[in-house]
Design a protein around this motif. Structure first.
Motif, PDB file in Angstrom:
ATOM      1  N   GLY A  47       0.693  -1.094  -0.203  1.00 15.07           N
ATOM      2  CA  GLY A  47       0.064  -0.026  -0.102  1.00 15.07           C
ATOM      3  C   GLY A  47       0.480   1.647   0.273  1.00 15.07           C
ATOM      4  O   GLY A  47       0.830   2.394  -0.392  1.00 15.07           O
ATOM      5  N   ALA A  89      -0.152   0.521  -5.558  1.00 17.81           N
ATOM      6  CA  ALA A  89      -0.719  -0.725  -5.451  1.00 17.81           C
ATOM      7  C   ALA A  89      -0.107  -2.551  -6.008  1.00 17.81           C
ATOM      8  O   ALA A  89      -0.395  -3.223  -6.143  1.00 17.81           O
ATOM      9  CB  ALA A  89      -2.238  -0.435  -7.128  1.00 17.81           C
ATOM     10  N   ALA A 129      -3.392  -4.790  -6.525  1.00 16.69           N
ATOM     11  CA  ALA A 129      -4.182  -4.745  -7.791  1.00 16.69           C
ATOM     12  C   ALA A 129      -3.204  -4.227  -8.428  1.00 16.69           C
ATOM     13  O   ALA A 129      -2.416  -4.014  -8.913  1.00 16.69           O
ATOM     14  CB  ALA A 129      -5.246  -4.042  -6.879  1.00 16.69           C
ATOM     15  N   PRO A 133      -2.968  -1.309 -10.879  1.00 18.04           N
ATOM     16  CA  PRO A 133      -2.351   0.004 -11.343  1.00 18.04           C
ATOM     17  C   PRO A 133      -4.253   0.561 -11.471  1.00 18.04           C
ATOM     18  O   PRO A 133      -4.485   0.617 -12.480  1.00 18.04           O
ATOM     19  CB  PRO A 133      -1.158   0.777 -10.810  1.00 18.04           C
ATOM     20  CG  PRO A 133      -0.376  -1.313 -11.012  1.00 18.04           C
ATOM     21  CD  PRO A 133      -0.955  -1.991 -11.803  1.00 18.04           C
ATOM     22  N   ASN A 134      -4.699   1.355 -11.169  1.00  9.53           N
ATOM     23  CA  ASN A 134      -5.521   2.621 -11.028  1.00  9.53           C
ATOM     24  C   ASN A 134      -4.852   3.724 -11.779  1.00  9.53           C
ATOM     25  O   ASN A 134      -3.794   3.947 -11.667  1.00  9.53           O
ATOM     26  CB  ASN A 134      -7.002   3.076 -10.429  1.00  9.53           C
ATOM     27  CG  ASN A 134      -6.041   3.728  -9.490  1.00  9.53           C
ATOM     28  OD1 ASN A 134      -4.872   4.374  -9.204  1.00  9.53           O
ATOM     29  ND2 ASN A 134      -7.648   3.332  -7.845  1.00  9.53           N
ATOM     30  N   ASP A 158      -2.920   5.492  -9.118  1.00 14.13           N
ATOM     31  CA  ASP A 158      -1.620   4.889  -8.658  1.00 14.13           C
ATOM     32  C   ASP A 158      -0.404   5.457  -9.641  1.00 14.13           C
ATOM     33  O   ASP A 158       0.637   5.308  -9.241  1.00 14.13           O
ATOM     34  CB  ASP A 158      -2.346   3.151  -8.294  1.00 14.13           C
ATOM     35  CG  ASP A 158      -3.237   2.959  -7.855  1.00 14.13           C
ATOM     36  OD1 ASP A 158      -2.910   3.597  -7.016  1.00 14.13           O
ATOM     37  OD2 ASP A 158      -3.567   2.075  -7.810  1.00 14.13           O
TER      38      ASP A 158
END
Length: 426
Positions: free
Chosen positions: A303, A330, A334, A336-337, A340
């Motif tokens: 995180g 991320a 997860a 990345p968006n 991120d």
């Protein structure tokens, strides 16, 4: 003639002139660096790109990696991430999609960025084999080289190719073991295929053919780090060093054939081993451009791994690393968006600057910032900030009554108090 061959023959090309101007160096310095393998300039005969030089004596560059996954695949999202990375200051982009119509994703990303774009063609070959024949172990050698050529023709500028994952390297890995397993997707794909089929890695055994493809399409070869550690306790182990030996030998061959080369480095490295890794890579490779994947200096901050990486990346750049691959918040959690991606680029850009302050002695911007702060010149501070937009937004959100000061100090700003009573300016 490739860019490298031009450099060897004494020709200063337009690309070399552009990079020299950006770096504030003599074009002849750039030409010599390319000729001796210490500098590369990713370019492509298929599209115009924002040129950047990577290597000795140049500012540390930052790469942002994006790409779809088997869980999340959205072409529009990946294009948005590519644009966000470029706006945040990334120097290059890697498109590493593995889910959905990843060929169309890559095409759209390449068409919507001016940055040099890298890829890992091995991913495509293995995933298509699984889709068409049922298993990654059913990939053929032809699949691998076909994917490489297809991606080159899209305008890919550099490729991570896992040439050092060979039978000798795998023996080292199996004998020594790993606390954190094998974290490289390319390394996992190739080692599984080799063990199942009882064959040597085609990228190693058919290296001459690979070079023909890369040379024809002017692609920079980034020697993939398939044995990189995924845990700090596995850093600098026998498998990693064995792969490095193989890759540096092949890098020399590629250089002699007119193909520009980058050598990739490990991903999780404790602070006290970073300088050793950089110097070892540089010494063994003849000071070729070194691409550090991170590195992450601790494994216990999911995180916040963009911060973990910025710490390691600063030390890497200061020690002589030339090229940093960002990590986003991320990482390990997860896909990345967009946010991120922005945060990952910003963190690595700061790390690159901190490293260059040591490696290149580049401290003029910091001196200018010191003077601007002393003079309470806020607009000048914004102009010098690596992330001026965030700096301005934070100050504006908590605007002070006294426009000279900030709301942290308010009426008792040390600089303002001193400036009212005596002059310390230098």
């Amino acid at each position: 003639m490739t860019l490298l061959e031009d450099a060897v023959n004494g020709k200063i090309t337009d690309e070399m002139k552009v990079v020299a101007q950006k770096e504030g160096l003599d074009p002849e310095y750039i030409r010599r660096g390319i000729a001796n393998g210490r500098i590369v300039i990713p370019t492509s005969p298929y599209r115009d790109v924002k040129l950047c030089g990577i290597g000795e004596g140049l500012s540390t560059k930052v790469n942002a990696s994006i790409g779809s996954s088997s869980d999340i695949s959205n072409i529009g999202l990946e294009v948005e991430k590519a644009k966000a990375a470029e706006e945040a200051g990334a120097d290059t982009l890697m498109e590493l999609g593995t889910g959905g119509d990843f060929l169309e994703v890559r095409k759209e990303v390449v068409d919507n960025t001016s940055l040099s774009v890298g890829s890992v063609p091995l991913y495509q070959a293995f995933i298509e084999a699984a889709q068409k024949r049922g298993s990654i172990t059913d990939m053929t050698e032809d699949d691998l080289f076909k994917a490489t050529e297809e991606q080159a023709k899209l305008g890919t500028n550099f490729m991570a190719i896992h040439t050092g994952v060979n039978n000798i390297t795998l023996d080292r890995l199996k004998k020594h073991g790993r606390y954190g397993g094998l974290c490289s997707r390319g390394g996992a794909f190739m080692s599984t295929w080799m063990l199942y089929n009882e064959k040597e890695n085609p990228l190693y055994s058919e290296f001459d053919y690979l070079l023909e493809i890369l040379k024809e399409h002017e692609v920079v070869l980034s020697m993939g780090n398939g044995m990189r550690a995924g845990a700090v306790h596995d850093a600098t182990d026998r498998a990693q060093i064995q792969e490095l030996i193989i890759n540096t030998e092949l890098a020399e061959q590629a250089q002699n054939e007119g193909v520009q080369v980058i050598v990739e480095g490990p991903g999780h490295v404790p602070m006290d081993e970073i300088e050793t890794n950089v110097k070892l890579m540089k010494s063994m490779s003849g000071n070729r451009p070194f691409y550090m994947l991170g590195p992450l200096v601790t494994d216990v901050a999911p995180g916040q791994d963009h911060i973990v990486t910025s710490i390691g990346a600063s030390a890497s750049s200061a020690a002589g690393c030339d090229f940093l691959c960002y990590v986003t918040p991320a990482e390990h959690l997860a896909l990345p968006n967009v946010d991120d991606v922005r945060e990952g680029v910003k963190a690595s850009k700061i790390a690159a600057h901190v490293g260059d302050m040591v490696k290149l002695g580049k401290r003029d911007n910091d001196l200018d910032m010191a003077r601007a702060r002393c003079n309470l010149d806020w607009e000048k501070m914004y102009s010098l900030a690596i992330d001026s937009q965030t700096a301005r937004t934070i100050r504006n959100d908590r605007a002070p009554e006294d426009e000279d000061a900030c709301t942290m100090c308010g009426d008792f700003c040390a600089l303002k108090i001193v400036n009212q009573h005596y002059d310390l300016a230098k």
